[in-house]
Write a protein that holds these residues in place. Sequence first.
Motif, short mmCIF file in Angstrom:
data_model
loop_
_atom_site.label_atom_id
_atom_site.label_comp_id
_atom_site.label_asym_id
_atom_site.label_seq_id
_atom_site.Cartn_x
_atom_site.Cartn_y
_atom_site.Cartn_z
N THR A 152 0.83 -1.21 0.00
CA THR A 152 0.00 0.00 0.00
C THR A 152 0.85 1.25 0.00
OG1 THR A 152 -1.73 -1.21 1.21
CG2 THR A 152 -1.85 1.20 1.21
N ILE A 153 1.88 1.27 0.84
CA ILE A 153 2.77 2.43 0.91
C ILE A 153 3.50 2.62 -0.43
CG2 ILE A 153 4.86 3.34 2.01
CD1 ILE A 153 3.95 1.98 4.59
N ALA A 154 3.98 1.53 -1.00
CA ALA A 154 4.69 1.63 -2.27
C ALA A 154 3.78 2.13 -3.38
CB ALA A 154 5.28 0.27 -2.64
N PHE A 155 2.52 1.68 -3.39
CA PHE A 155 1.58 2.15 -4.41
C PHE A 155 1.33 3.64 -4.26
CE2 PHE A 155 -2.78 3.07 -5.82
CZ PHE A 155 -2.68 2.70 -7.15
N ALA A 156 1.22 4.11 -3.02
CA ALA A 156 1.05 5.55 -2.79
C ALA A 156 2.26 6.31 -3.33
CB ALA A 156 0.87 5.82 -1.30
N GLY A 157 3.44 5.73 -3.18
CA GLY A 157 4.64 6.36 -3.72
C GLY A 157 4.61 6.46 -5.23
N VAL A 158 4.11 5.40 -5.91
CA VAL A 158 3.99 5.44 -7.37
C VAL A 158 3.07 6.56 -7.81
CG1 VAL A 158 3.15 4.16 -9.38
CG2 VAL A 158 4.54 3.00 -7.66
N TRP A 284 22.35 13.73 -11.22
CA TRP A 284 22.49 15.14 -10.83
C TRP A 284 23.86 15.65 -11.26
CZ3 TRP A 284 22.65 17.22 -5.11
CH2 TRP A 284 22.56 18.63 -5.14
N ALA A 285 24.90 14.83 -11.02
CA ALA A 285 26.25 15.26 -11.34
C ALA A 285 26.54 15.25 -12.84
CB ALA A 285 27.26 14.36 -10.61
N LEU A 286 26.03 14.24 -13.55
CA LEU A 286 26.39 14.06 -14.95
C LEU A 286 25.38 14.62 -15.94
CD1 LEU A 286 27.74 10.38 -14.72
CD2 LEU A 286 29.06 12.51 -14.69
N LEU A 287 24.10 14.60 -15.57
CA LEU A 287 23.05 15.03 -16.49
C LEU A 287 22.31 16.28 -16.03
CD1 LEU A 287 21.45 11.54 -17.30
CD2 LEU A 287 23.27 12.73 -18.55
N ASP A 288 22.63 16.73 -14.81
CA ASP A 288 21.94 17.87 -14.23
C ASP A 288 20.43 17.62 -14.17
OD1 ASP A 288 21.86 20.34 -13.00
OD2 ASP A 288 21.58 21.45 -14.87
N GLU A 289 20.05 16.39 -13.81
CA GLU A 289 18.64 16.00 -13.70
C GLU A 289 18.33 15.61 -12.26
OE1 GLU A 289 17.46 14.20 -18.09
OE2 GLU A 289 17.56 12.90 -16.33
N LEU A 290 17.13 15.96 -11.84
CA LEU A 290 16.63 15.56 -10.53
C LEU A 290 15.12 15.35 -10.62
CD1 LEU A 290 18.33 17.80 -7.81
CD2 LEU A 290 18.50 15.32 -8.02
N PRO A 291 14.58 14.36 -9.89
CA PRO A 291 13.13 14.31 -9.74
C PRO A 291 12.66 15.53 -8.95
CG PRO A 291 14.16 12.24 -9.07
CD PRO A 291 15.25 13.26 -9.21
N THR A 292 11.38 15.85 -9.03
CA THR A 292 10.84 16.94 -8.22
C THR A 292 10.81 16.51 -6.75
OG1 THR A 292 8.58 16.14 -8.49
CG2 THR A 292 9.40 17.73 -10.11
N GLY A 293 10.55 17.47 -5.88
CA GLY A 293 10.44 17.16 -4.46
C GLY A 293 9.34 16.14 -4.20
N VAL A 294 8.19 16.33 -4.87
CA VAL A 294 7.09 15.39 -4.70
C VAL A 294 7.50 14.01 -5.19
CG1 VAL A 294 4.73 14.84 -5.39
CG2 VAL A 294 5.35 17.19 -4.84
N GLY A 295 8.22 13.97 -6.33
CA GLY A 295 8.68 12.69 -6.87
C GLY A 295 9.65 12.00 -5.93
N ILE A 296 10.52 12.77 -5.28
CA ILE A 296 11.46 12.17 -4.34
C ILE A 296 10.72 11.61 -3.13
CG2 ILE A 296 13.33 12.70 -2.73
CD1 ILE A 296 14.47 14.59 -4.81
N VAL A 297 9.71 12.36 -2.64
CA VAL A 297 8.90 11.85 -1.54
C VAL A 297 8.23 10.53 -1.95
CG1 VAL A 297 6.87 12.27 -0.10
CG2 VAL A 297 8.53 14.10 -0.49
N GLY A 298 7.69 10.51 -3.19
CA GLY A 298 7.09 9.28 -3.68
C GLY A 298 8.09 8.15 -3.75
N GLY A 299 9.32 8.46 -4.18
CA GLY A 299 10.36 7.45 -4.22
C GLY A 299 10.73 6.92 -2.85
N VAL A 300 10.77 7.82 -1.86
CA VAL A 300 11.03 7.38 -0.49
C VAL A 300 9.94 6.44 0.00
CG1 VAL A 300 11.22 8.15 1.89
CG2 VAL A 300 12.42 9.40 0.09
N LEU A 301 8.68 6.77 -0.35
CA LEU A 301 7.57 5.89 0.03
C LEU A 301 7.70 4.54 -0.65
CD1 LEU A 301 4.45 8.27 0.00
CD2 LEU A 301 5.60 7.26 1.98
#
Length: 343
Positions: A152-158, A284-301
Amino acid sequence: MTPRSSSPAVLGVSLPALAALTTVVLWASAFVGIRALGDSFSPGSMAFLRLLAAVIPLTVIVLVVRLRRRSPRGVHDGPAPTCFPRGRASGLVMAYGVAWFAGYTILLNWAEQHLDAGTASLLVNLAPILVAIAAGLFLGEGFPRHLVIGMTIAFAGVVLIAAGGSATADAHADWLGVLLGIAAAVLYATGVLIQKSALRTVDALTATWLGALAGLVATLPFAPAAISELADADASAIAAVIYLGVGPTAIAFSTWAYALARTDAGAMAATTLVVPAIVIAMSWALLDELPTGVGIVGGVLCIGGVAIARRLLPPRTRRARPETRPAQTAPEPRVPEGSPTAT
């Protein structure tokens, strides 16, 4: 426990652990490489070229190892090497090769045309939960409460990953990318389960080589497009796709198979939970790419849900409890057969 204690070690670290670490780092770099090559190669073409670059060195390694293993002094652990597995073992190796080397690679390449590398790695790492679900369905481990909570937590993260978008303009993290990432995770989990069964009778190097060969054959329809795109690619793109074949495929899948043959599938799948953190730092170092803050929270979930599901599925502990109860309730601890089971 026995395989761990008998495994060779380097500087106090077991070889299976070093193999798993090598796999994790190389696989993390693959997410970044795939994202960087998205403008040079289409998903199917990239998969074909990557597997071609993997099969060539793997074939050389297999030939060299087999010549050395003919010596009576050769000592190795794990299944005895065979030229070609037969019967069911052969079918398992081919199935895992098509599912993981071909299908998973194509879907991941496609997903990373819609997702940044970090977000793609977060979605793919749902695979350990899928392994746990398969264990519940087919291996009799059931669906305990903690697995359901983790799912359930992982689905919320997706959902958060899909809703959060991407901090990079050309990686919009749409639902197609999310679905492709989840589909890649399904094939990843399928490959792990099939490969684990194959490794009971097939040595790790042979399984990796034949699996890559099966994947290469499955991607042959993309060969004409790959040749055309290769002619238009610059030297750095060609070098990068060769690296994907040699490093994250030939080397990393070999070290993965070596470690997987000496531990359980769930534990090995859980080691890949560190991959997204490495990918995000690299991208981040090689491509200068990052998920958004919300996306990172989802990834943590997602990672938290996977950790909960995997950590709280200890079948050995569950089986041990009935054995300890008679020893505790017995009025006389002097009974001979009670002594061994207490430890």
